[in-house]
Design a protein around this motif. Structure first.
Motif, short mmCIF file in Angstrom:
data_model
loop_
_atom_site.label_atom_id
_atom_site.label_comp_id
_atom_site.label_asym_id
_atom_site.label_seq_id
_atom_site.Cartn_x
_atom_site.Cartn_y
_atom_site.Cartn_z
N THR A 133 -10.40 -21.06 82.80
CA THR A 133 -10.23 -20.57 81.42
C THR A 133 -11.27 -19.48 81.16
O THR A 133 -12.23 -19.31 81.92
N LEU A 134 -11.08 -18.75 80.05
CA LEU A 134 -12.04 -17.70 79.70
C LEU A 134 -13.42 -18.29 79.43
O LEU A 134 -14.44 -17.71 79.82
N GLU A 135 -13.47 -19.45 78.79
CA GLU A 135 -14.76 -20.12 78.52
C GLU A 135 -15.45 -20.45 79.84
O GLU A 135 -16.66 -20.28 79.98
N ASP A 136 -14.65 -20.94 80.80
CA ASP A 136 -15.22 -21.29 82.11
C ASP A 136 -15.77 -20.04 82.82
O ASP A 136 -16.74 -20.15 83.57
N VAL A 137 -15.15 -18.89 82.59
CA VAL A 137 -15.65 -17.66 83.21
C VAL A 137 -17.06 -17.38 82.70
O VAL A 137 -18.00 -17.15 83.47
N LEU A 138 -17.21 -17.45 81.37
CA LEU A 138 -18.54 -17.19 80.78
C LEU A 138 -19.56 -18.20 81.30
O LEU A 138 -20.69 -17.84 81.65
N ALA A 139 -19.13 -19.46 81.37
CA ALA A 139 -20.05 -20.53 81.79
C ALA A 139 -20.44 -20.39 83.26
O ALA A 139 -21.50 -20.85 83.67
N ALA A 140 -19.58 -19.75 84.05
CA ALA A 140 -19.83 -19.65 85.50
C ALA A 140 -20.86 -18.58 85.84
O ALA A 140 -21.37 -18.54 86.97
N ILE A 141 -21.16 -17.71 84.89
CA ILE A 141 -22.08 -16.60 85.18
C ILE A 141 -23.52 -17.11 85.24
O ILE A 141 -24.00 -17.76 84.30
N ASN A 142 -24.18 -16.83 86.36
CA ASN A 142 -25.59 -17.22 86.48
C ASN A 142 -26.33 -16.18 87.30
O ASN A 142 -25.79 -15.10 87.57
N ASP A 143 -27.56 -16.49 87.72
CA ASP A 143 -28.39 -15.48 88.39
C ASP A 143 -27.87 -15.12 89.79
O ASP A 143 -28.34 -14.15 90.38
N GLU A 144 -26.92 -15.90 90.30
CA GLU A 144 -26.34 -15.56 91.60
C GLU A 144 -25.05 -14.76 91.45
O GLU A 144 -24.39 -14.41 92.44
N THR A 145 -24.69 -14.45 90.20
CA THR A 145 -23.48 -13.66 89.95
C THR A 145 -23.78 -12.17 90.17
O THR A 145 -24.70 -11.63 89.56
N ALA A 146 -22.99 -11.55 91.03
CA ALA A 146 -23.16 -10.11 91.28
C ALA A 146 -22.37 -9.30 90.26
O ALA A 146 -22.81 -8.24 89.82
N GLY A 147 -21.18 -9.79 89.91
CA GLY A 147 -20.36 -9.06 88.95
C GLY A 147 -19.07 -9.78 88.66
O GLY A 147 -18.74 -10.78 89.30
N CYS A 148 -18.36 -9.26 87.66
CA CYS A 148 -17.06 -9.83 87.29
C CYS A 148 -16.07 -8.71 87.08
O CYS A 148 -16.38 -7.70 86.44
N PHE A 149 -14.87 -8.87 87.62
CA PHE A 149 -13.78 -7.91 87.45
C PHE A 149 -12.89 -8.35 86.28
O PHE A 149 -12.58 -9.53 86.16
N VAL A 150 -12.48 -7.38 85.47
CA VAL A 150 -11.62 -7.72 84.34
C VAL A 150 -10.69 -6.56 84.00
O VAL A 150 -11.08 -5.39 84.14
N GLU A 151 -9.46 -6.89 83.59
CA GLU A 151 -8.54 -5.88 83.05
C GLU A 151 -8.62 -5.96 81.52
O GLU A 151 -8.84 -7.04 80.96
N ILE A 152 -8.38 -4.85 80.84
CA ILE A 152 -8.39 -4.86 79.38
C ILE A 152 -7.07 -5.45 78.86
O ILE A 152 -7.05 -6.24 77.93
N VAL A 153 -5.97 -5.03 79.47
CA VAL A 153 -4.67 -5.65 79.25
C VAL A 153 -4.19 -6.09 80.62
O VAL A 153 -4.06 -5.26 81.52
N GLN A 154 -3.94 -7.38 80.79
CA GLN A 154 -3.53 -7.88 82.11
C GLN A 154 -2.07 -7.51 82.34
O GLN A 154 -1.16 -8.14 81.79
N GLY A 155 -1.86 -6.48 83.16
CA GLY A 155 -0.52 -5.94 83.37
C GLY A 155 0.39 -6.90 84.11
O GLY A 155 1.36 -7.43 83.56
N GLU A 156 0.06 -7.15 85.38
CA GLU A 156 0.89 -8.04 86.21
C GLU A 156 0.87 -9.46 85.65
O GLU A 156 1.78 -10.24 85.90
N GLY A 157 -0.17 -9.79 84.92
CA GLY A 157 -0.30 -11.13 84.34
C GLY A 157 0.62 -11.37 83.14
O GLY A 157 0.60 -12.44 82.55
N GLY A 158 1.39 -10.34 82.72
CA GLY A 158 2.33 -10.52 81.63
C GLY A 158 2.13 -9.55 80.47
O GLY A 158 2.69 -9.74 79.40
N VAL A 159 1.31 -8.52 80.68
CA VAL A 159 0.94 -7.53 79.65
C VAL A 159 0.23 -8.25 78.49
O VAL A 159 0.65 -8.23 77.34
#
Ligand SMILES: *Cc1c(COP(=O)(O)O)cnc(C)c1O
Length: 374
Positions: A160-186
């Motif tokens: 979930t989106l909440e889990d994404v935020l919670a997963a970020i820690n000092d070992e996180t290099a980066g996160c990829f994100v689309e502004i509008v998820q196209g293939e995901g259903g627009v």
């Protein structure tokens, strides 16, 4: 039927032979209103006179010479794109998946400089970033993964989106994100989430990578989709619309991030060749102006109203809309029969991503054709 092609694309029934503006013509002469633009690629429409002219002109001069030589047009296009993105340096490649591969490498290279354990790369539920192994690893669709394991280590897509935020820690290099998820259903991601994601990544020294492969080049009514949600990516990836059909991809980054790539760190034989750059220069010149982008927003409103007669749960921005129907495959087939081309993005979801040069006349045509579906 016996074929000499691999079967990865499934069955294809129609053959397109010619295009003009927002229309395509098949080998029987049937005309189609193009609501897919080669999957959000032909933003300036088909056979755009300036695009045709620059391809012809550049082909008569120099198509390719390799990145062992200076290619002055790379500087021109890089300057234009980075200034539009508020970033500093560009790398050119040939597709969206390649842009994301390069970005994964850049994220890792940057993050592990100070901390060799800072290798974790995150992505968002329902994301799509491409089909090569790295990009596939940040594309959490089980059907696309089947048979290709093991994928990239230290990559995770929380549920979930909440889990994404919670997963970020000092070992996180980066996160990829689309502004509008196209293939995901627009599906546009909530602005509050995107802003929270940026803040949380930056508080852990991790990078925000915005995949603008589909949303970029004016598709959402601004040059980049992220402009509408007030976030500041460290890295932006692009492709689809950038060459209007000539393969061009790009990675844009802020200077301190881009500096992680020193000579030898990455490369591409074709990337940024003179043909690709000449076309990209024209495309960016056409799209990155107030009048063109205002047209996209106005037509986007019209398209939204038009489509609401034929589907439910419309979502998207600019000229990028998804809508729900009972059977997407059937809807797309019926629409093609009456001369309108859409793509499916899920069993019940249809995507409309027409050329951005579409006008009111074409939208009226769209409605009258779709009304013929019995
Ligand atoms: C299409 C797409 C890609 C992959 O691009 P290719 O050119 O097909 O490799 C990556 N990210 C997003 C958001 C896309 O829509």
């Amino acid at each position: 039927m016996k074929t000499s092609l691999m079967r990865n694309y499934g069955e294809r029934t129609r053959t397109m032979v010619r295009g003009e503006g927002a229309y395509l013509y098949d080998d029987t002469g049937k005309q189609y209103l193009d609501m897919m633009a080669g999957i959000a690629v032909c933003n300036l429409g088909h056979a755009h006179p300036r695009v045709t002219a620059v391809i012809t002109e550049q082909a008569s001069q120099l198509l390719h010479c390799s990145n062992l030589f200076q290619i002055p047009l790379q500087q021109v296009v890089a300057q234009r794109l980075t200034s539009l993105a508020g970033l500093d340096a560009a790398f050119f490649c040939n597709s969206g998946t390649e842009a994301n591969e390069a970005a994964i490498k850049l994220v890792r290279k940057f993050a592990t400089k100070e901390n060799p354990r800072k290798t974790k790369v995150l992505s968002i539920p329902h994301a799509f970033h491409g089909r090569t192994l790295g990009a596939l690893s940040i594309t959490p669709k089980p059907a696309y993964h089947a048979g290709f394991a093991p994928l990239l280590p230290d990559v995770a897509t929380p549920q979930t989106l909440e889990d994404v935020l919670a997963a970020i820690n000092d070992e996180t290099a980066g996160c990829f994100v689309e502004i509008v998820q196209g293939e995901g259903g627009v599906l546009p991601l909530p602005k509050e989430f995107l802003q929270a994601l940026e803040a949380r990544l930056h508080s852990h020294g991790a990078l925000l990578v915005v995949d603008e492969v589909q949303t970029g080049v004016g598709r959402t009514g601004t040059f980049f989709g992220f402009e509408q949600v007030n976030i500041h990516p460290d890295i932006v990836t692009m492709a689809k619309g950038l060459g209007n059909g000539v393969p061009v991809g790009a990675v844009l980054a802020s200077q301190h991030v881009a500096d992680a790539f020193q000579p030898g760190a990455h490369g591409s034989t074709f990337g940024g060749n003179p043909l690709a750059m000449a076309v990209a220069q024209v495309v960016v010149d056409e799209v990155a102006n107030d009048e063109f982008l205002a047209h996209v927003r106005v037509m986007g409103e019209s398209l939204y109203s038009a489509l609401s007669e034929f589907g439910t749960e419309l979502s998207g921005r600019g000229l990028m809309w998804g809508f729900s129907v009972s059977d997407a495959k059937q809807f797309v087939a019926d629409a093609a029969d009456v001369g309108v081309l859409f793509t499916t993005v899920g069993e019940n979801r249809v995507r409309a991503v027409p050329p951005l040069i579409i006008g009111e006349r074409e939208i009226e045509e769209l409605v009258s054709r779709l009304r013929q579906i019995s």
